[in-house]
Design a protein around this motif. Structure first.
Motif: not given
Length: 414
Positions: A145-173
């Motif tokens: 997803e382009m928005l995910v890629a742009v956000s990671i590029f802007t902040t320099g965050a690691n996708y592997v570290a992000l993925l569990p939390w993004l999945l957690f947010i998706a499940v809770i929502t």
């Protein structure tokens, strides 16, 4: 744009004229060069090209009768709209992870057919919620997803570290949305005589077809990644170029070549003859958004965010509100990320990059369900023949809850 303006609906004529008028005023006040005007008008053409090719992916899915199996999967053991809501959300979410925007059109077509006996207001409200929300929850964790890629590029965050939390947010929502909408829609009974009852459904055949679909679409995404990296193309252009050849070869392997051409040609002609609204909207919106970026108005937006820099949760909520507010006026979330880029750098020295990435991702993805002039809302408005403002209203609370959960998780990770 001029040719399409003649055949566009009145709503899109008004919107297009408004964007051109305001964009023209901004252009004159910013003192930009006349040479820049073509670039200002054409930044969204890749989206129009993608829209022109999407019918071919829909057609191969229909020629393989996957929409029929989707229909069965949605309706097995469903007695009321509350249960159907959860089933529809899961189905749209699963397909959207592979088919992207095509999944929304397929799900909406199935639901329109199956809910034809209900009043238009209830049917549209149901479709507005289950398809758009399921779609957004599929994108929030997708590396493509382009928005995910742009956000990671802007902040320099690691996708592997992000993925569990993004999945957690998706499940809770998903759980919060499914429970609340189940309570809202369970009072409406659902009796579709065209749907096979559970004991008549061949579950083995159904699961094989679902597996076939998943494997095929995983292969498609793998090819998108491969060709995108080899040819150094952006995601939208790569998808656009691969849709037709992939769909054609897929149809031949299924021995559905004749039905693919028959369905595809009719569908493509029908969709292309309805592109006037999209052409007027996206070309004029491109002009408006580009001219806005060249004005001092951006500094006015940035000041409130910087004022609350010492209060992390407050600044997360302000970013969330900014995304949603600007999306209501046609500002694409990527443009909003660009607006915020000036304050992201100093914030990265104070906050965890993962937290900032989560806020940007959830806030930007949430706007897809409420962006009145966005691609997803506009497409749904045309598919269901309703005002895009109605769709925005139906999903506004969800957008706040979705991005709010993201902000809370981001705050806890500081």
């Amino acid at each position: 744009m001029v040719v399409s303006f003649i055949g566009a609906l009145k709503l899109f004529k008004v919107l297009g004229s408004s964007f051109l008028l305001v964009g023209g005023v901004l252009y004159l006040t910013a003192g930009q060069s006349i040479i820049d005007i073509p670039r200002m008008l054409t930044s969204n053409l890749s989206l129009l090209t993608l829209l022109a090719m999407l019918p071919w992916m829909n057609s191969v899915v229909k020629s393989g009768r996957f929409d029929c199996y989707l229909n069965e999967l949605m309706n097995v053991n469903v007695a009321d709209l509350g249960k159907l809501y959860t089933r529809s959300s899961i189905t749209t979410l699963t397909l959207a992870a592979f088919l992207n925007l095509s999944a929304v059109s397929i799900s909406q077509d199935v639901l329109k057919r199956n809910l034809g006996s209900l009043s238009k207001s209830i049917r549209n409200s149901f479709i507005n919620r289950t398809t758009l929300r399921g779609y957004s929850l599929a994108l929030v964790w997708s590396p493509l997803e382009m928005l995910v890629a742009v956000s990671i590029f802007t902040t320099g965050a690691n996708y592997v570290a992000l993925l569990p939390w993004l999945l957690f947010i998706a499940v809770i929502t998903f759980l919060v949305d499914s429970l609340s909408c189940h309570l809202i829609f369970k009072k409406y009974s659902y009796d579709n005589n065209q749907v096979n009852k559970s004991h008549d459904v061949n579950m083995n055949k159904l699961m094989k077809k679902v597996l076939h679909l998943i494997v095929s679409l995983i292969l498609f995404l793998a090819l998108v990644i491969l060709f995108g990296n080899l040819l150094n193309l952006d995601f939208i252009l790569t998808v656009t170029m691969l849709i037709f050849p992939f769909a054609f070869i897929w149809a031949l392997l299924m021995r559905r070549g004749r039905s693919f051409w028959s369905i595809g040609w009719k569908t493509w002609k029908m969709k292309m003859n309805k592109m006037q609204n999209f052409v007027v909207l996206f070309i004029t919106l491109s002009f408006f958004a580009t001219t806005l970026n060249g004005t001092t108005f951006l500094k006015v937006i940035q000041q409130p965010v910087l004022f609350f820099a010492d209060f992390p949760l407050m600044i997360f909520f302000l970013i969330q509100l900014l995304f949603i507010f600007l999306s209501l006026f046609g500002i694409h979330p990527i443009a909003t990320i660009g607006i915020l880029s000036g304050i992201i750098a100093p914030l990265l020295q104070l906050f965890n990059p993962i937290s900032l990435a989560i806020v940007l991702i959830t806030s930007s993805i949430a706007t897809l369900t409420v962006g009145t002039y966005g691609l997803l809302v506009t497409l749904t408005a045309l598919n269901t023949e309703q005002s895009p403002y109605r769709i925005t209203f139906d999903n506004l609370l969800f957008a706040f809850i979705f991005s709010g959960i993201g902000s809370l998780v981001a705050y806890l990770l500081l």
